[in-house]
Write an enzyme that holds these catalytic residues in place. Structure first.
Site, short mmCIF file in Angstrom:
data_model
loop_
_atom_site.label_atom_id
_atom_site.label_comp_id
_atom_site.label_asym_id
_atom_site.label_seq_id
_atom_site.Cartn_x
_atom_site.Cartn_y
_atom_site.Cartn_z
N LYS A 8 1.98 30.74 13.71
CA LYS A 8 1.34 29.43 13.58
C LYS A 8 0.11 29.69 12.76
CE LYS A 8 0.86 25.13 16.53
NZ LYS A 8 0.58 24.84 17.66
O1 G3P Z 1 0.06 22.40 19.64
C1 G3P Z 1 -0.72 21.22 18.69
C2 G3P Z 1 -0.99 19.98 19.35
O2 G3P Z 1 0.31 19.47 19.94
C3 G3P Z 1 -2.22 19.65 20.32
O3 G3P Z 1 -1.96 18.36 20.98
O4 G3P Z 1 -3.12 16.99 22.53
O5 G3P Z 1 -4.52 18.85 21.59
O6 G3P Z 1 -3.98 16.81 20.25
P1 G3P Z 1 -3.53 17.67 21.35
#
Ligand code: G3P
Length: 217
Positions: free
Chosen positions: A83
């Site tokens: 990533k």
């Molecule tokens: O892994 C990336 C993403 O899904 C992060 O989510 O909830 O931290 O905005 P969030």
């Protein structure tokens, strides 16, 4: 639509995998911090559980640093997906890592043009952050729709991985628009099965069955 789980919690991953719900896993530095474990150790354990792509994120922000970390992460297992952030160095690293035969997930996507650049760099997955876009007062699902149109216009093979999902409704909307993958927190993934009428109906069937006095088998 494929389901990835967005966590580095091995117990949750094991449970969801045994339920047959998982096509892959995504992690990020915040999720690794939350797990309280070393990235190499926890990622190796996740790769042993899940056969599909397991995203592990680089922490370097310059091209050579990203390449060095990507090669280290790639040694963990064959199903590692590297990533990288959606920056110019990240896109350059994306091309190079793909040329070395590894999957790449380009993360932190907040615009259709960013997604176009990631596809042109050969990304395996693009991660638009739906929830964070909603939080900022825009429409995350609208972005998924724009990316779907652009990728279909030019037949890009990059898979749209709807990320930063906060609700079961996000999952439904992403599926309706044609996102290829949704990466979902464990609790939201389990919540997809729930409906009050399912619970009520089951309760009624069980009560009537008990009254019938029958058994099966
Ligand atoms: O892994 C990336 C993403 O899904 C992060 O989510 O909830 O931290 O905005 P969030």
């Amino acid at each position: 639509m494929k389901f990835f789980v967005d966590t580095a919690d091995v117990a949750e991953i094991r449970e969801l995998n045994e339920l047959g719900l998982l096509d892959g896993v995504t992690t990020n530095p915040s999720l690794i911090l939350k797990s309280g474990r070393r990235i190499a150790e926890v990622t190796r354990e996740i790769c042993d559980i899940v056969a599909g792509p397991v995203s592990a994120e680089v922490a370097a922000t310059d091209y050579s640093g990203m390449m060095k970390e990507a090669r280290t992460l790639a040694m963990i297992a064959d199903n590692i997906c590297i990533k990288v952030p959606l920056t110019l160095d990240g896109l350059k690293a994306c091309r190079a890592i793909r040329a070395e035969g590894r999957m790449v997930n380009v993360t932190l996507c907040f615009s259709a043009n960013q997604a176009l650049l990631a596809a042109k760099a050969g990304a395996s997955f693009i991660s638009p952050f739906i929830g964070r876009i909603d939080d900022a007062g825009s429409d995350g699902i609208e972005l998924i729709s724009e990316i779907r149109t652009i990728y279909d216009n030019y037949d890009f093979k990059t898979e749209i991985l709807a990320a930063s999902i906060r609700t079961v409704n996000h999952v439904k909307q992403a599926a309706l628009i044609g996102a290829d993958v949704a990466t979902v927190p464990p609790a939201t993934l389990k919540a997809l099965v729930r409906h009050p009428l399912t619970d009520k109906g089951l309760e009624q069937f069980l009560a009537d069955w008990a009254k019938s006095g029958q058994t099966i088998g």
